[in-house]
Every structure is written in structure tokens, then in C-alpha cells.
Design an enzyme around this catalytic site. Structure first.
Site, PDB file in Angstrom:
ATOM      1  N   TYR A 110      23.492  59.487 -44.793  1.00 22.49           N
ATOM      2  CA  TYR A 110      24.392  58.576 -45.489  1.00 22.49           C
ATOM      3  C   TYR A 110      25.719  58.482 -44.738  1.00 22.49           C
ATOM      4  O   TYR A 110      26.169  59.464 -44.133  1.00 22.49           O
ATOM      5  CB  TYR A 110      24.686  59.060 -46.910  1.00 22.49           C
ATOM      6  CG  TYR A 110      23.543  58.893 -47.881  1.00 22.49           C
ATOM      7  CD1 TYR A 110      23.352  57.690 -48.553  1.00 22.49           C
ATOM      8  CD2 TYR A 110      22.662  59.935 -48.140  1.00 22.49           C
ATOM      9  CE1 TYR A 110      22.315  57.532 -49.455  1.00 22.49           C
ATOM     10  CE2 TYR A 110      21.619  59.790 -49.037  1.00 22.49           C
ATOM     11  CZ  TYR A 110      21.450  58.584 -49.695  1.00 22.49           C
ATOM     12  OH  TYR A 110      20.417  58.436 -50.580  1.00 22.49           O
ATOM     13  N   TYR A 149      15.207  62.797 -46.178  1.00 29.97           N
ATOM     14  CA  TYR A 149      16.181  63.816 -45.794  1.00 29.97           C
ATOM     15  C   TYR A 149      16.026  65.057 -46.673  1.00 29.97           C
ATOM     16  O   TYR A 149      15.553  64.979 -47.810  1.00 29.97           O
ATOM     17  CB  TYR A 149      17.615  63.278 -45.888  1.00 29.97           C
ATOM     18  CG  TYR A 149      18.024  62.771 -47.251  1.00 29.97           C
ATOM     19  CD1 TYR A 149      18.542  63.628 -48.216  1.00 29.97           C
ATOM     20  CD2 TYR A 149      17.915  61.418 -47.566  1.00 29.97           C
ATOM     21  CE1 TYR A 149      18.937  63.161 -49.463  1.00 29.97           C
ATOM     22  CE2 TYR A 149      18.297  60.930 -48.810  1.00 29.97           C
ATOM     23  CZ  TYR A 149      18.806  61.807 -49.754  1.00 29.97           C
ATOM     24  OH  TYR A 149      19.179  61.347 -50.989  1.00 29.97           O
ATOM     25  N   ARG A 159      14.029  64.566 -50.082  1.00 30.12           N
ATOM     26  CA  ARG A 159      14.016  63.274 -50.769  1.00 30.12           C
ATOM     27  C   ARG A 159      13.204  62.273 -49.951  1.00 30.12           C
ATOM     28  O   ARG A 159      13.396  62.141 -48.743  1.00 30.12           O
ATOM     29  CB  ARG A 159      15.441  62.706 -50.924  1.00 30.12           C
ATOM     30  CG  ARG A 159      16.422  63.490 -51.774  1.00 30.12           C
ATOM     31  CD  ARG A 159      16.004  63.682 -53.224  1.00 30.12           C
ATOM     32  NE  ARG A 159      15.379  62.539 -53.870  1.00 30.12           N
ATOM     33  CZ  ARG A 159      16.027  61.482 -54.425  1.00 30.12           C
ATOM     34  NH1 ARG A 159      17.341  61.429 -54.364  1.00 30.12           N
ATOM     35  NH2 ARG A 159      15.366  60.520 -55.020  1.00 30.12           N
ATOM     36  N   HIS A 162      14.361  55.983 -50.116  1.00 29.39           N
ATOM     37  CA  HIS A 162      14.681  55.277 -51.358  1.00 29.39           C
ATOM     38  C   HIS A 162      15.988  54.509 -51.168  1.00 29.39           C
ATOM     39  O   HIS A 162      16.773  54.800 -50.264  1.00 29.39           O
ATOM     40  CB  HIS A 162      14.803  56.245 -52.541  1.00 29.39           C
ATOM     41  CG  HIS A 162      15.900  57.261 -52.368  1.00 29.39           C
ATOM     42  ND1 HIS A 162      15.743  58.415 -51.627  1.00 29.39           N
ATOM     43  CD2 HIS A 162      17.179  57.287 -52.827  1.00 29.39           C
ATOM     44  CE1 HIS A 162      16.867  59.111 -51.646  1.00 29.39           C
ATOM     45  NE2 HIS A 162      17.765  58.433 -52.359  1.00 29.39           N
ATOM     46  N   HIS A 164      19.353  53.026 -53.490  1.00 31.99           N
ATOM     47  CA  HIS A 164      20.083  53.064 -54.754  1.00 31.99           C
ATOM     48  C   HIS A 164      20.518  51.646 -55.136  1.00 31.99           C
ATOM     49  O   HIS A 164      20.988  50.881 -54.287  1.00 31.99           O
ATOM     50  CB  HIS A 164      21.325  53.935 -54.619  1.00 31.99           C
ATOM     51  CG  HIS A 164      21.036  55.367 -54.286  1.00 31.99           C
ATOM     52  ND1 HIS A 164      21.039  56.374 -55.222  1.00 31.99           N
ATOM     53  CD2 HIS A 164      20.732  55.964 -53.099  1.00 31.99           C
ATOM     54  CE1 HIS A 164      20.757  57.522 -54.637  1.00 31.99           C
ATOM     55  NE2 HIS A 164      20.564  57.300 -53.339  1.00 31.99           N
TER      56      HIS A 164
END
Length: 239
Positions: A110, A149, A159, A162, A164
Site C-alpha cells: 500500500y 501480502y 491477505r 482485494h 477496498h
């Protein structure tokens, strides 16, 4: 909100359409849910009607997350198109609302100071943006398929890829937040958040539908997910 409070005009969640409030092995879920009943308080005018003119204030527009600058180089990774509709329980469009998206890059990183995963940042990827649904409640965005990640503090949990989503309605009380996952990913089987939705049919509402491939001047894979904001077919919310 899990319990209806006197004087509130907002319906409580149907727990059958939601993730479990506390998820075994996901420690953060035990700190995000109130232990005591909520304290009733009257809603003010701003909570009922604001914020106003968000599309103009936030300059929300057509969105291309696959590059950091308009007409700049594309980010590293698989180019995808994500599209769908936002509706109410009757299928009527929820038009003119701001939708926010944020995600990791193709390496599972991120663009955020608190992301301590040792993976490279991509100078051509900013990982977040806003758009406005059209008169039919439709949205579309080009982006890069995010990478998986590790959740480092867990010592075992990864995870899956995906994205958000946050949808802002007519007032602060109408914000909808969730995560949408990609079909066929092996990590979907062990993800604590995705599997925190107990009902399999409801859980499928959090999975993109693969819509095929496009080849030409712009070649990409297509994925679709509609959002139903209330009713028995409501899309589960997920922080």
C-alpha cells in the site's frame, strides 16, 4: 449499527448479510466492536443531510488507477477493468454518489506510511481515488490487479488480492465500506475477513465476477461487482 435505537431513522443491519462482529484469530475484530449497547443521541441536521456537493468538492471524476498521472506510464502489473452498479434492494440505481477505492499495488504494497511489508513501491501507482456513479448507478475504473501480502503480526496469515470500496450516500450515516475479492485465489480459502461471513451465498457477494478479456490498443481483464446497499440481498460490509 447492530441494534435499533429509539428515534433513529436508519434501519439496523440484518446480521445474516454481514460479517461476524468478532472473528476468531483476528485480534483487531475484538477491538472494533462496542462491548456495551450504543448510547442513543439525536441526529443533527448535518448528520441527516450532509456532506453536500462531495463530487465537486473532491473533484471526483472518471478514474484510472493504473497510472499515477494522466497520460503517464502505466503501473507494473496486470491491467484490469472493474465495473458494476450501485442499487437499493429493489434494483433502483443509486446515482451521483461518490465511490472511493484503495488497494495494494501488484507487489502487495500500500502507498501508506504504516505499511511495513517489505515490498517495492511503484512510482506509477498511487493506489487510491474517487469517482461518481452515473444516472444508472454504474461505475468503472481501470486499475492494476493487487497482489497478496502477509499480515506480519500473525505469523501465518496472508491477505488475498482485494480492493477496498467506500460509497458515500446523502449523509454521514449512509457510508458503506467493504472489500471485494478475486475469484479462484487460493488465499481466499484462509482469509479471516472473507470467511468471517458465515453464509456461503452471502460470501459470494464479496467476490468479483470475471467478465472476460479485451484485446486491442488497450488489453485488459474484466471484473464486475454490483453493490446492493440494503435489503435481504445487501452486500456485506467489511472494514
Amino acid at each position: 449499527m447492530k441494534t435499533a435505537l429509539p428515534g433513529y431513522e436508519y434501519s439496523p443491519y440484518d446480521d445474516r448479510t454481514q460479517s461476524l462482529p468478532q472473528i476468531d484469530k483476528y485480534l483487531a475484530s475484538f477491538t472494533r466492536v462496542p462491548e456495551a449497547p450504543l448510547i442513543p443521541r439525536p441526529l443533527t441536521l448535518s448528520e441527516r443531510t450532509g456532506p453536500t456537493e462531495l463530487p465537486q468538492k473532491w473533484k471526483a471524476r472518471n478514474l484510472d488507477l493504473s497510472r499515477a498521472a494522466e497520460k503517464g506510464p502505466r503501473a507494473t502489473g496486470q491491467l484490469i477493468s472493474v465495473s458494476g452498479r450501485v442499487t437499493d434492494e429493489d434494483g433502483s440505481p443509486v446515482s451521483g454518489v461518490v465511490m472511493e477505492l484503495w488497494q495494494a499495488n501488484a507487489a502487495g504494497k500500500y502507498v501508506h506510511a504504516m505499511d511495513d511489508h517489505i515490498a517495492p513501491l511503484d512510482p506509477n501507482f498511487i493506489g487510491q481515488g474517487r469517482l461518481v456513479t452515473d444516472e444508472d448507478g454504474r461505475y468503472q475504473v481501470f486499475t492494476i490487479k493487487p497482489g497478496a501480502y502477509p499480515v506480519l503480526y500473525s505469523g501465518w496469515w496472508w491477505r488475498p488480492p482485494h480492493i477496498h470500496f467506500s460509497i458515500l450516500g446523502a449523509s454521514w450515516m449512509n457510508r458503506f465500506v467493504t472489500q471485494i475479492f478475486f475469484p479462484g485465489e487460493p488465499l481466499n480459502e484462509t482469509d479471516l475477513l472473507l470467511n468471517g461471513v458465515p453464509d456461503n451465498d452471502v460470501r459470494e457477494r464479496l467476490i468479483f465476477e470475471f467478465t472476460g478479456t479485451v484485446m486491442g490498443d488497450l488489453s485488459y481483464m474484466g471484473f464486475r461487482r454490483d453493490f446492493v446497499l440494503r435489503g435481504r440481498r445487501r452486500t456485506p460490509e467489511m472494514a
